[in-house]
Design a protein around this motif. Sequence first.
Motif, PDB file in Angstrom:
ATOM      1  N   GLY A 131     -16.053 -74.559  23.900  1.00 12.11           N
ATOM      2  CA  GLY A 131     -16.548 -75.915  23.678  1.00 12.11           C
ATOM      3  C   GLY A 131     -15.475 -76.826  23.104  1.00 12.11           C
ATOM      4  N   PHE A 132     -14.694 -76.318  22.147  1.00 13.30           N
ATOM      5  CA  PHE A 132     -13.627 -77.134  21.559  1.00 13.30           C
ATOM      6  C   PHE A 132     -12.478 -77.331  22.540  1.00 13.30           C
ATOM      7  CE2 PHE A 132     -15.660 -76.101  17.493  1.00 13.30           C
ATOM      8  CZ  PHE A 132     -15.649 -77.350  16.905  1.00 13.30           C
ATOM      9  N   LEU A 133     -12.208 -76.331  23.367  1.00 14.56           N
ATOM     10  CA  LEU A 133     -11.179 -76.512  24.405  1.00 14.56           C
ATOM     11  C   LEU A 133     -11.620 -77.561  25.404  1.00 14.56           C
ATOM     12  CD1 LEU A 133     -10.143 -72.790  25.066  1.00 14.56           C
ATOM     13  CD2 LEU A 133      -8.944 -74.501  23.694  1.00 14.56           C
ATOM     14  N   ASP A 134     -12.901 -77.541  25.762  1.00  7.55           N
ATOM     15  CA  ASP A 134     -13.424 -78.567  26.668  1.00  7.55           C
ATOM     16  C   ASP A 134     -13.350 -79.949  26.030  1.00  7.55           C
ATOM     17  OD1 ASP A 134     -13.984 -76.766  28.654  1.00  7.55           O
ATOM     18  OD2 ASP A 134     -16.068 -76.469  28.060  1.00  7.55           O
ATOM     19  N   LEU A 135     -13.601 -80.013  24.709  1.00  7.44           N
ATOM     20  CA  LEU A 135     -13.537 -81.303  24.009  1.00  7.44           C
ATOM     21  C   LEU A 135     -12.124 -81.873  24.071  1.00  7.44           C
ATOM     22  CD1 LEU A 135     -14.775 -83.497  22.212  1.00  7.44           C
ATOM     23  CD2 LEU A 135     -14.229 -82.063  20.223  1.00  7.44           C
ATOM     24  N   ILE A 136     -11.130 -81.024  23.834  1.00  8.31           N
ATOM     25  CA  ILE A 136      -9.740 -81.485  23.907  1.00  8.31           C
ATOM     26  C   ILE A 136      -9.425 -81.987  25.308  1.00  8.31           C
ATOM     27  CG2 ILE A 136      -7.333 -80.742  23.763  1.00  8.31           C
ATOM     28  CD1 ILE A 136      -8.211 -78.736  21.614  1.00  8.31           C
ATOM     29  N   SER A 137      -9.884 -81.243  26.314  1.00  6.56           N
ATOM     30  CA  SER A 137      -9.621 -81.627  27.706  1.00  6.56           C
ATOM     31  C   SER A 137     -10.253 -82.966  28.038  1.00  6.56           C
ATOM     32  CB  SER A 137     -10.149 -80.548  28.664  1.00  6.56           C
ATOM     33  OG  SER A 137      -9.499 -79.328  28.451  1.00  6.56           O
ATOM     34  N   ILE A 138     -11.526 -83.112  27.661  1.00  6.95           N
ATOM     35  CA  ILE A 138     -12.245 -84.323  28.058  1.00  6.95           C
ATOM     36  C   ILE A 138     -11.739 -85.542  27.293  1.00  6.95           C
ATOM     37  CG2 ILE A 138     -14.176 -84.280  26.418  1.00  6.95           C
ATOM     38  CD1 ILE A 138     -16.000 -84.887  28.781  1.00  6.95           C
TER      39      ILE A 138
END
Length: 230
Positions: A131-138
């Motif tokens: 979830g945090f990796l996705d947050l950084i990506s988005i």
Amino acid sequence: GDVVITMDADLQDSPDEIPKLRRMILDDGFDIVSGWKKKRYDNTLTKNIPSKFFNAATRRASGIKLHDFNCGLKAYKKKVIKSIEVYGEMHRYIPVLAKWSGFKKFGEKVVEHRARKYGVTKFGWDRFVNGFLDLISIMFVGKFSKRPMHFFGLWGTLFFVVGIGITLYLIISKIIDPVNFALTNRPGFYLALTSIIIGMQLFLAGFVSELISRNAPGRNSYLIEDKIGL
């Protein structure tokens, strides 16, 4: 329909919330209304505490003041759904995707959360990390997708300046002491060479990204739709 409402299929969301969510979209003019499971029946250690950290980090990074980004019970205007693209596990970031597409009016409603009767939770520490990796990506895509050179150019310039600075130091040192100063035996020589190469690569990545983003067919689609009232 004019309003799209989503909810989880695990029976922990109450369908009784649907009419109120619909009215908040139609009568109050919200683009998105997100459910907030204020009182939860999940395991505090494995679900509630990580969820609080996740929501706090997402609020801070996105600037969207919602308490429960991961709540599946949400209502949307149709044009919000038509303007965003959800893939992978990005469903938890739909409000963030909507914000980057130009929608700004977010609402929130405290909703009932029922205790789980069947099955087991799919939430785990792997989804917490992802979830945090996705947050950084988005956040990166949302902030720099229309101006990638601002990111790649900044870091490219930084590396290039560092490399040139070290190169000038080595050249001056060689001029001052041409006999004892072995240029290629110095660690700074390879550091300068690496920094200049990385800087040039970042610049090239920025230029290529600008070409791609400026030729994307949907670059300004939501702005055009908003002006013509779609």
